[in-house]
Write a protein that holds these residues in place. Structure first.
Motif, PDB file in Angstrom:
ATOM      1  N   GLU B  86       0.791  -1.226   0.000  1.00 57.58           N
ATOM      2  CA  GLU B  86       0.000   0.000   0.000  1.00 57.58           C
ATOM      3  C   GLU B  86       0.821   1.272   0.000  1.00 57.58           C
ATOM      4  N   VAL B  87       2.032   1.223   0.551  1.00 57.51           N
ATOM      5  CA  VAL B  87       2.777   2.477   0.713  1.00 57.51           C
ATOM      6  C   VAL B  87       2.851   3.282  -0.594  1.00 57.51           C
ATOM      7  N   PRO B  88       3.326   2.688  -1.720  1.00 56.73           N
ATOM      8  CA  PRO B  88       3.380   3.509  -2.948  1.00 56.73           C
ATOM      9  C   PRO B  88       2.002   3.954  -3.439  1.00 56.73           C
ATOM     10  N   ILE B  89       0.994   3.082  -3.277  1.00 56.55           N
ATOM     11  CA  ILE B  89      -0.353   3.435  -3.748  1.00 56.55           C
ATOM     12  C   ILE B  89      -0.907   4.596  -2.926  1.00 56.55           C
ATOM     13  N   TRP B  90      -0.809   4.478  -1.608  1.00 59.00           N
ATOM     14  CA  TRP B  90      -1.335   5.520  -0.733  1.00 59.00           C
ATOM     15  C   TRP B  90      -0.553   6.816  -0.887  1.00 59.00           C
ATOM     16  N   ALA B  91       0.757   6.689  -1.096  1.00 57.71           N
ATOM     17  CA  ALA B  91       1.574   7.886  -1.279  1.00 57.71           C
ATOM     18  C   ALA B  91       1.126   8.628  -2.537  1.00 57.71           C
ATOM     19  N   LYS B  92       0.878   7.861  -3.618  1.00 60.85           N
ATOM     20  CA  LYS B  92       0.444   8.495  -4.868  1.00 60.85           C
ATOM     21  C   LYS B  92      -0.929   9.139  -4.716  1.00 60.85           C
ATOM     22  N   ASN B  93      -1.786   8.541  -3.870  1.00 59.87           N
ATOM     23  CA  ASN B  93      -3.111   9.117  -3.631  1.00 59.87           C
ATOM     24  C   ASN B  93      -3.064  10.343  -2.730  1.00 59.87           C
ATOM     25  N   GLY B  94      -1.894  10.632  -2.196  1.00 57.48           N
ATOM     26  CA  GLY B  94      -1.776  11.765  -1.284  1.00 57.48           C
ATOM     27  C   GLY B  94      -2.361  11.507   0.087  1.00 57.48           C
ATOM     28  N   TRP B  95      -2.336  10.234   0.518  1.00 55.04           N
ATOM     29  CA  TRP B  95      -2.939   9.894   1.812  1.00 55.04           C
ATOM     30  C   TRP B  95      -1.931   9.865   2.944  1.00 55.04           C
ATOM     31  N   LEU B  96      -0.625   9.903   2.582  1.00 53.36           N
ATOM     32  CA  LEU B  96       0.396   9.817   3.630  1.00 53.36           C
ATOM     33  C   LEU B  96       1.234  11.092   3.641  1.00 53.36           C
ATOM     34  N   LEU B 126       9.846   1.986   0.076  1.00 52.54           N
ATOM     35  CA  LEU B 126       9.010   2.954   0.799  1.00 52.54           C
ATOM     36  C   LEU B 126       9.197   4.369   0.265  1.00 52.54           C
ATOM     37  N   THR B 127       9.973   4.480  -0.812  1.00 51.34           N
ATOM     38  CA  THR B 127      10.259   5.802  -1.376  1.00 51.34           C
ATOM     39  C   THR B 127       9.475   5.987  -2.669  1.00 51.34           C
ATOM     40  N   VAL B 128       8.779   7.106  -2.756  1.00 51.66           N
ATOM     41  CA  VAL B 128       8.040   7.417  -3.984  1.00 51.66           C
ATOM     42  C   VAL B 128       8.441   8.826  -4.392  1.00 51.66           C
ATOM     43  N   GLY B 129       8.910   8.983  -5.635  1.00 52.06           N
ATOM     44  CA  GLY B 129       9.315  10.298  -6.147  1.00 52.06           C
ATOM     45  C   GLY B 129      10.377  10.953  -5.274  1.00 52.06           C
ATOM     46  N   GLY B 130      11.313  10.155  -4.772  1.00 51.00           N
ATOM     47  CA  GLY B 130      12.408  10.708  -3.987  1.00 51.00           C
ATOM     48  C   GLY B 130      12.069  11.029  -2.538  1.00 51.00           C
ATOM     49  N   GLN B 131      10.820  10.790  -2.146  1.00 51.42           N
ATOM     50  CA  GLN B 131      10.404  11.081  -0.760  1.00 51.42           C
ATOM     51  C   GLN B 131      10.114   9.783  -0.020  1.00 51.42           C
ATOM     52  N   LEU B 132      10.593   9.717   1.213  1.00 52.09           N
ATOM     53  CA  LEU B 132      10.291   8.564   2.056  1.00 52.09           C
ATOM     54  C   LEU B 132       8.895   8.757   2.666  1.00 52.09           C
ATOM     55  N   TYR B 133       8.022   7.761   2.508  1.00 57.89           N
ATOM     56  CA  TYR B 133       6.641   7.914   2.997  1.00 57.89           C
ATOM     57  C   TYR B 133       6.315   7.069   4.218  1.00 57.89           C
ATOM     58  N   ALA B 134       7.213   6.141   4.573  1.00 55.80           N
ATOM     59  CA  ALA B 134       6.964   5.301   5.740  1.00 55.80           C
ATOM     60  C   ALA B 134       8.303   4.791   6.240  1.00 55.80           C
ATOM     61  N   VAL B 135       8.353   4.405   7.518  1.00 51.38           N
ATOM     62  CA  VAL B 135       9.578   3.790   8.042  1.00 51.38           C
ATOM     63  C   VAL B 135       9.277   2.335   8.379  1.00 51.38           C
ATOM     64  N   PRO B 136      10.251   1.419   8.114  1.00 52.85           N
ATOM     65  CA  PRO B 136       9.971  -0.014   8.256  1.00 52.85           C
ATOM     66  C   PRO B 136      10.001  -0.472   9.708  1.00 52.85           C
ATOM     67  N   TYR B 390       5.148  -2.454 -13.814  1.00 57.20           N
ATOM     68  CA  TYR B 390       4.731  -2.334 -12.413  1.00 57.20           C
ATOM     69  C   TYR B 390       5.887  -2.668 -11.480  1.00 57.20           C
ATOM     70  N   THR B 391       5.736  -2.323 -10.180  1.00 59.96           N
ATOM     71  CA  THR B 391       6.686  -2.782  -9.170  1.00 59.96           C
ATOM     72  C   THR B 391       6.004  -3.812  -8.290  1.00 59.96           C
ATOM     73  N   GLY B 392       6.818  -4.543  -7.526  1.00 56.71           N
ATOM     74  CA  GLY B 392       6.280  -5.580  -6.647  1.00 56.71           C
ATOM     75  C   GLY B 392       6.743  -6.948  -7.113  1.00 56.71           C
ATOM     76  N   ILE B 393       7.013  -7.850  -6.152  1.00 60.67           N
ATOM     77  CA  ILE B 393       7.453  -9.201  -6.491  1.00 60.67           C
ATOM     78  C   ILE B 393       6.271 -10.166  -6.438  1.00 60.67           C
TER      79      ILE B 393
END
Lengths: 289, 444
Positions: B86-96, B126-136, B390-393
């Protein structure tokens, strides 16, 4: 239930008039009843047993029936139990009381002061139950957000009141219409007011119905999980949310969750047991209509 | 009502002496999160003015609830536990809330936290567009577990880097259903995070992919057919009966009771299988890398992490930032080791420093380096033989995948239980993927 053995015994008695197979058949039916009761009861028994097992035993195949009971699961469950219990008690009783305050006068008016629209009003009330809860959750959620009712006990009480109100009105309406109308006519001749009709006659005469309905309303509010999950987070989270919190994707959780579930159903069983006599009277009162 | 609320607030304020702000943390009941909850008093020693409330829900309910809350701006949560998918999806939606500016604003925290200590693959995910959106909070990959006793009995040895072909031949030799032992346990339970997680790694390494670069679904390719035929056959022939109801938990139980010769699943199981409280095979469990297939060595082991993020709707960003940087810090990891009395029980997979720590290496010796290598080599951007958009394994990082993955997981389960053939399952799966690509507007 009581009519079943009678009709069952009559049919073979007509076909084979020589021997009376009544006892054999009666015995079979009794055994069948016990079997059915056991089948219905078994999941609860299994849950209680699981609550006293270790996680590995609770999950083992073939299932374990003999084991040394442990209390560890209850110790874990008790850590988070009491705030949730208080919320459940508050939500279940608060909403039931509120639903009765609003629903009893409505049922009374619909039963004794009928207008051409009474039927439609009743049907409309029932129609609020037609829609699945999930269909209204988004507007409800937005309403709750804007009214600052999210994760508050008053919010949960309001929600359950709306859920229980149609039940209260319908059931109490059906009990009140059982009361002979002539009694009210006689009272009116003696000059009784509407208040006196309501408090002095309708209420006392429908007491068994009130206790049966109240118990049902409490149970419905107690067991409700969908709205609780969506509209509360921590401060107002009731027991249904508490049970859910034991699920995990990593490792075993059935024994702990069973302990939480046992703690959750226990108060309801106690209410039911206390109200048992009233409940049977109240339910059969409506059934012989 | 208002006075009652005021009274309650006063009572709460009195209860937590000097609590200036309250944050609500939404999480799941996984063992590492339970530890985090129990360590809240330690957080309060550092930050006495932040009161922490916990919301614990099952994974799916949590996901729905946070989504609803963030999308409606209700602001019930200040910290959310968010999966790698979810991290990249939510980040793109502007939710984080992006965390990079918060680190810049708090140089002291940034220095002690040391973002560059986070394992690079984890940080990238956890990085989208050069910004970290969550910590592991902790990360995992997948690997092979095997029962050394059963291997000895069958006269076979497990290499460090097995292939799926080898795995199949081992399974055939070990399988002994009459005595209640099975060659291999694999997930059959339908779900994008259940059977599809394992199956997708098999499919990747057999040379398959979900979509080509033009978002044309590839589920009717030879690679998918080979992978699914293999997966279905190996479970049918050498797996326990009723495999379609087995997910992680069920297989963990079977494996820890000594009923499976092999099991390919999440690296977190390594710790659980080594724990005498829940496992009967502590002394006989062996570890190897996730198997590779005939297609490519890429994408044979997955990447997953549970992360802490700040929803955009939070009104307590500062306090929330302090909490998430505490709960994922090097000090927190040491604190868990100290409280639990063992370095083997620290949240794994997030920091390079954990794996250079001598005490951790000693405690988790049997599997620590394997796990670390698996996590750091799992690259969400290079999981397939052929290029993909796409990304993801073990997942495709698009919002629709949750539904698509579960649907295909059901077709896979249908083939395992024998209700359909592999060809039928693949035709259904291809149609479902085609619909997603088209309806989602991915195909140009």
């Amino acid at each position: 239930m009581t009519t079943l053995p009678q009709s069952g015994t009559q049919v073979p008695a007509n076909n084979t008039p020589k021997k009376p197979p009544v006892n054999v058949l009666g015995g079979l039916l009794t055994a069948l009843t016990y079997l059915l009761t056991f089948l219905f009861f078994f999941p609860i028994l299994w849950m209680v047993m699981a609550a006293f097992k270790t996680e590995a035993q609770a999950f083992q195949t073939p299932p374990v029936f003999v084991f040394t009971p442990i209390l560890d699961n209850f110790r874990v469950a008790f850590e988070r139990y009491f705030p949730a219990l208080l919320n459940s008690l508050g939500a279940a009783f608060g909403s039931t009381i509120l639903a009765f305050i609003l629903g009893l006068p409505a049922a009374f008016a619909l039963a004794f002061y009928t207008t051409p629209r009474s039927r439609s009003v009743l049907t409309w009330m029932l129609s609020t139950k037609f829609m699945p809860a999930v269909g209204v959750i988004v507007p409800l959620y937005l309403l709750f957000t804007n009214l600052h009712l999210l994760d508050t006990l008053p919010g949960l009480i309001l929600m359950y009141t709306t859920m229980n109100l149609p039940l209260v009105v319908w059931m109490m309406h059906s009990y009140m219409t059982e009361i002979p109308y002539a009694i009210f006519e006689a009272a009116r001749v003696d000059g009784a007011s509407v208040w006196r009709e309501f408090f002095g006659m309708a209420l006392p005469l429908s007491l068994p119905g009130i206790s049966a309905t109240a118990l049902l309303a409490v149970i419905f509010a107690w067991n409700e999980a969908f709205f609780a999950l969506n509209l509360t987070t921590s401060d107002a989270a009731p027991l249904s949310v508490f049970i859910g919190s034991f699920k995990t994707g990593e490792g075993l959780f059935w024994a702990q969750m069973s302990a939480a579930a046992v703690l959750t159903v226990f108060p309801v069983i106690v209410f039911g047991w206390i109200a048992q006599r009233q409940l049977v009277r109240g339910l059969s009162f409506g059934a012989v209509k | 009502m208002k006075s009652l609320a005021a009274l309650l607030t006063t009572a709460l304020a009195l209860g937590s002496a000097q609590a200036a702000s309250t944050i609500t943390v939404a999480t799941v009941n996984n063992p590492d999160m339970v530890t985090m909850q129990k360590l809240t008093p330690e957080f309060n020693k550092l930050y006495p003015d932040i009161n922490v409330k916990w919301v614990v829900l099952p994974e799916n309910e949590l996901r729905q609830k946070i989504t609803l809350d963030v999308a409606s701006g209700a602001g019930s949560f200040d910290v959310a536990t968010v999966g790698a998918y979810e991290v990249p999806i939510w980040a793109k939606n502007g939710w984080l809330d992006p965390l990079t500016p918060a680190f810049a604003k708090n140089p002291d925290i940034a220095k002690s936290y040391n973002v560059s200590d986070l394992i690079p693959g984890v940080r990238n995910a956890l990085t989208v567009g050069g910004q970290l959106y969550a910590v592991p909070f902790y990360a995992e990959s997948s690997m092979t577990f095997y029962n050394k006793d059963l291997f000895k009995k069958a006269g076979v040895t497990m290499p460090v880097n097995p292939t799926w072909t080898q795995i199949e031949s081992f399974a055939a030799k070990i399988n002994d259903p009459k005595n209640g032992t099975y060659g291999i346990c694999l997930r059959g339970l339908p779900g994008w995070g259940e059977n599809m997680a394992v199956f997708s790694t098999v499919m990747n390494t057999f040379g398959g992919r979900w979509f080509d670069n033009n978002w044309q679904p590839q589920l009717n390719s030879a690679a998918w057919k080979n992978a699914m035929t293999f997966y279905v056959n190996v479970i049918k022939k050498y797996g326990p009966p009723g495999a379609t109801s087995n997910g992680f938990t069920e297989n963990l139980t079977l494996m820890s009771q000594g009923k499976c010769g092999m099991w390919v699943d999440a690296t977190v199981a390594a710790g659980l299988l080594s724990d005498p409280a829940s496992s009967k095979i502590v002394n006989t469990v062996g570890f190897a890398n996730a198997p590779t297939g005939p297609g490519t060595t890429r994408g044979n082991h997955w990447y997953w992490s549970w992360n802490l993020a700040i929803p955009k709707s939070s009104k307590q960003e500062d306090a929330a930032f302090k909490f998430i940087t505490w709960a994922t810090s090097k000090d927190y990891i040491a604190l868990v080791a100290k409280t639990k009395g063992s370095w083997a029980s620290v949240p794994p997979g997030t920091r390079t420093s954990t794996y250079t720590n001598a005490q951790y290496r000693k405690a988790a010796g049997a599997f620590s380096s394997l796990v670390q290598k698996s996590i750091s080599s799992a690259d969400v951007t290079k999981a397939t033989k052929d290029p993909v958009p796409y990304t993801g394994i073990q997942y495709v990082a698009i919002p629709e995948f949750q539904a698509l993955g579960t649907q295909v997981g059901q077709y896979l389960a249908g083939a395992i239980s024998g209700q359909t053939t592999v060809d039928q399952a693949l035709a259904q799966a291809q149609a479902a993927a085609q619909k997603v690509a088209k309806d989602g507007g991915y195909q140009k």
